[in-house]
Design an enzyme around this catalytic site. Sequence first.
Site, mmCIF file in Angstrom:
data_model
loop_
_atom_site.group_PDB
_atom_site.id
_atom_site.type_symbol
_atom_site.label_atom_id
_atom_site.label_comp_id
_atom_site.label_asym_id
_atom_site.label_seq_id
_atom_site.Cartn_x
_atom_site.Cartn_y
_atom_site.Cartn_z
ATOM 1 N N HIS A 134 0.854 -1.195 0.000
ATOM 2 C CA HIS A 134 0.000 0.000 0.000
ATOM 3 C C HIS A 134 0.885 1.239 0.000
ATOM 4 C CE1 HIS A 134 0.060 1.671 4.195
ATOM 5 N NE2 HIS A 134 0.272 0.414 4.583
ATOM 6 N N ASP A 146 5.591 3.132 7.103
ATOM 7 C CA ASP A 146 4.250 2.594 6.860
ATOM 8 C C ASP A 146 3.504 3.469 5.844
ATOM 9 O OD1 ASP A 146 1.876 1.210 7.036
ATOM 10 O OD2 ASP A 146 1.274 2.105 8.943
ATOM 11 N N GLU A 180 -5.410 1.882 1.999
ATOM 12 C CA GLU A 180 -5.246 0.709 2.865
ATOM 13 C C GLU A 180 -5.516 1.078 4.306
ATOM 14 O OE1 GLU A 180 -2.892 -1.959 5.614
ATOM 15 O OE2 GLU A 180 -2.805 0.209 5.313
#
Length: 448
Positions: A134, A146, A180
């Site tokens: 993602h 992230d 996501e």
Amino acid sequence: MSSPTPRTRHRLARRARIGRSVIATVAAGAVAGLIATAPGAAATPTTLEAPDIPIANVKAHLTEFQSIANANGGNRAHGRPGYKASIDYIKGKLDAAGFTTTVQQFTYNGATGYNLIADWPGGDANQVVFAGAHLDSVSSGPGINDNGSGSAGILETALAVSRANLKPAKHLRFGWWGAEELGLVGSKHYVNNLPSAERSKISGYLNFDMIGSPNPGYFVYDDDPEIEKVFKDWFAGKNVPTEIETEGDGRSDHASFKNVGIRVGGLFTGASRTMSSAQAQKWGGTAGQAFDPCYHRSCDTSSNISDTAMDRNSDAIAHAIWTLGSAGTTPEPDSVFENTADVSIPDNGAAVTSPVEVTGRTGNAPATLKVAVDIKHTWRGDLVVDLLAPDGTAYRLKNSSGSDSADNVITSYTTDASSEVANGTWKLRVQDVAAQDTGHLDSWKLSF
């Protein structure tokens, strides 16, 4: 009359003492060497070895993601301009590398989202090896671990596929998912809109979400035994112990594929859970601290990355793509582009060139571009040989050397031309930089 120079005396002595047996030995050796290095020779069936993924290249992508976030309100979240700019950055890299890219739009929470799909030409379209990550961040930060980390890892692996001009048995596909962080929205949209016949062609989906955590663990998904083994074997070969991934199970995009019966696997370095003492002893981290203390926070910046974890996991991704896509296959024969026209090389004169026109290639030249040359010359030490790329960049193949007194240059060179576009006019440039000996370029060829 002046006395002969040391070089002339050396030549006369050398030529006087060459007997028939020596000539025969040299000739046999030259033939053997030519056969051993001949481009296009049949390859033994083998699992193709993946290249090392340069960590500097991966970090350059992370730096770009950080710059995009900085210029767009500090994040790359769904519906925000930073996300679309991230998509555009990756798409530009892949388009230039010869991939076929598709941007898929969807709507969520009143905002337009985007998935990016990239297909590498060739391979069995009924057997697709698919790697995905993602691309969106949370709204509170730039999301470099992230999940800039997974996005950068698969991007650089895809670019390595192009540099190697990989010809796998299976079709290779890469995907970057939107939204996501809001519930796997982008990957669900992709899978739900994929006809069942197309779903059945995906032989495995590999997911990479947070693979550069600053206090890293090395976790492997255990969903599919074959995929799991590929990753575990790679890490075992590097003496890096692994554990089964449990923290993110079902919380990342592999769940969208797993839920429709597609085999999945992947890697993870940990998020908000705390590293145990046993894990710290195993991996050299800090016990009692989260694997990623900046998880979903504004401090998830480009400084929130373990270079060691990022490097290892990027190499493991490439290993999986090469292994699952190409294991047990024979590389296709080289594409050969050759010029057999003789070109005289003036004694101690200007450089001469011979062109070869390369057509029908995609992306850049390989990092192992093979250049076979056949130059007849009575003192090869006089010669300087360069390969000229279509843009004029020179790659030195051979320097001159006063001590290299043998005849002829009949050999193959390998050079890293991966920064050059493959198609175009390449040239071999040869110059004789000393007096007394002559020769000509007999032929030369490029093998991709």
